[in-house]
Design a protein around this motif. Structure first.
Motif, PDB file in Angstrom:
ATOM      1  N   LYS A  86       0.831  -1.206   0.000  1.00 30.54           N
ATOM      2  CA  LYS A  86       0.000   0.000   0.000  1.00 30.54           C
ATOM      3  C   LYS A  86       0.863   1.252   0.000  1.00 30.54           C
ATOM      4  N   PHE A  87       1.901   1.254   0.822  1.00 30.26           N
ATOM      5  CA  PHE A  87       2.752   2.439   0.901  1.00 30.26           C
ATOM      6  C   PHE A  87       3.507   2.639  -0.401  1.00 30.26           C
TER       7      PHE A  87
ATOM      8  N   VAL B 151      -6.635   8.228  -0.664  1.00 31.01           N
ATOM      9  CA  VAL B 151      -6.729   7.296   0.470  1.00 31.01           C
ATOM     10  C   VAL B 151      -7.572   6.105   0.019  1.00 31.01           C
ATOM     11  N   LYS B 152      -7.507   5.806  -1.274  1.00 34.61           N
ATOM     12  CA  LYS B 152      -8.314   4.743  -1.850  1.00 34.61           C
ATOM     13  C   LYS B 152      -7.792   3.376  -1.427  1.00 34.61           C
ATOM     14  N   SER B 153      -8.516   2.346  -1.832  1.00 37.82           N
ATOM     15  CA  SER B 153      -8.098   0.973  -1.564  1.00 37.82           C
ATOM     16  C   SER B 153      -6.929   0.597  -2.466  1.00 37.82           C
ATOM     17  N   LEU B 154      -6.286  -0.529  -2.175  1.00 39.95           N
ATOM     18  CA  LEU B 154      -5.141  -0.981  -2.956  1.00 39.95           C
ATOM     19  C   LEU B 154      -5.490  -1.161  -4.438  1.00 39.95           C
ATOM     20  N   PRO B 155      -6.574  -1.856  -4.786  1.00 32.36           N
ATOM     21  CA  PRO B 155      -6.924  -1.991  -6.210  1.00 32.36           C
ATOM     22  C   PRO B 155      -7.190  -0.646  -6.892  1.00 32.36           C
ATOM     23  N   GLU B 156      -7.849   0.275  -6.177  1.00 32.45           N
ATOM     24  CA  GLU B 156      -8.134   1.584  -6.766  1.00 32.45           C
ATOM     25  C   GLU B 156      -6.849   2.371  -7.009  1.00 32.45           C
ATOM     26  N   MET B 157      -5.915   2.294  -6.059  1.00 31.21           N
ATOM     27  CA  MET B 157      -4.639   2.998  -6.226  1.00 31.21           C
ATOM     28  C   MET B 157      -3.847   2.420  -7.387  1.00 31.21           C
TER      29      MET B 157
END
Length: 238
Positions: free
Chosen positions: A66-67, A81-87
């Motif tokens: 995530k980071f 601050v989206k979710s992992l898939p969105e990022m």
């Protein structure tokens, strides 16, 4: 900055990105620059990132997946601050639309954290040029990830510092004096391939030369003065 000196590794890195950017659609777009510590890979990549307008991130040992994505998005100027898939989708979209390369330094940390497939997802979703930079064993580490390994267009071993590099670097790190080839050859031998060690010695030689009033530093006037080798001195016990 080492990169300004146009060392061999800068040329290798820049040409590898150029090949990947001009590749045909059927060819993969990832590149791996690897080699021992001290060969100037990170400074070279940072300079090439500026020249090529690439996004540049340097992974750390404590990074999570995530980071990692958050750092890439910050480099892109995207706050989220989206979710992992969105990022992942946001980062891939920006890479695809901008047509700018992504440089991931210290890739070994991401391999050790199990984030290799995340990097592959970024590539597959964007088809962007991605330059991976790591230590000497990075290609071996990536071999176990067959789907990832097959998407690397070029494996570029970092060059060990040589006399030509030493001449170029001396014009930056010992700019106030002339360093003769015979002394530069000694520095290259002492450096054992490391640009970092050579640069430390160039700065040391210039400091001594200026204090002694030399305009030229050669092997004769340097004589037996010690040079930096990167080795800790042995303790002398009574």
């Amino acid at each position: 900055m080492i990169g300004i000196a146009q060392t061999a590794n800068l040329a290798l890195c820049d040409m590898a990105i150029e090949r990947a950017q001009s590749r045909t659609e059927s060819l993969p777009g990832m590149i791996c620059l690897y080699g021992p510590s001290g060969t100037g890979k990170s400074i070279t990549a940072s300079f090439v990132a500026h020249r090529r307008q690439a996004y540049y991130v340097q992974a750390k040992s404590v990074w999570t997946k995530k980071f990692f994505l958050q750092t890439i998005l910050q480099e892109m100027g995207i706050n989220t601050v989206k979710s992992l898939p969105e990022m992942l989708e946001m980062a891939a979209k920006e890479l695809a639309l901008s047509n700018r390369p992504l440089i991931i330094d210290e890739m070994d940390h991401l391999v050790d954290k199990g984030a290799v497939e995340l990097v592959r997802d970024l590539y597959e979703s964007s088809q962007a040029v991605i330059l991976l930079i790591g230590e000497e064993r990075l290609p071996d580490k990536l071999k176990k990830y067959e789907r990832f390994h097959g998407r690397v267009l070029d494996w570029v071993p970092a060059r060990l510092v040589d006399l030509d590099d030493a001449r170029k670097l001396s014009s930056f790190y010992a700019a106030s004096i002339e360093v003769a080839d015979d002394l530069l050859e000694t520095l290259v031998a002492q450096a054992a391939g490391s640009i970092r060690r050579l640069v430390v010695n160039l700065e040391r030689i210039q400091e001594v030369a200026l204090s002694c009033g030399w305009t030229i530093a050669d092997q004769t006037n340097w004589a037996s003065r010690p040079l930096y080798t990167g080795q800790a001195p042995k303790r002398r016990l009574l």
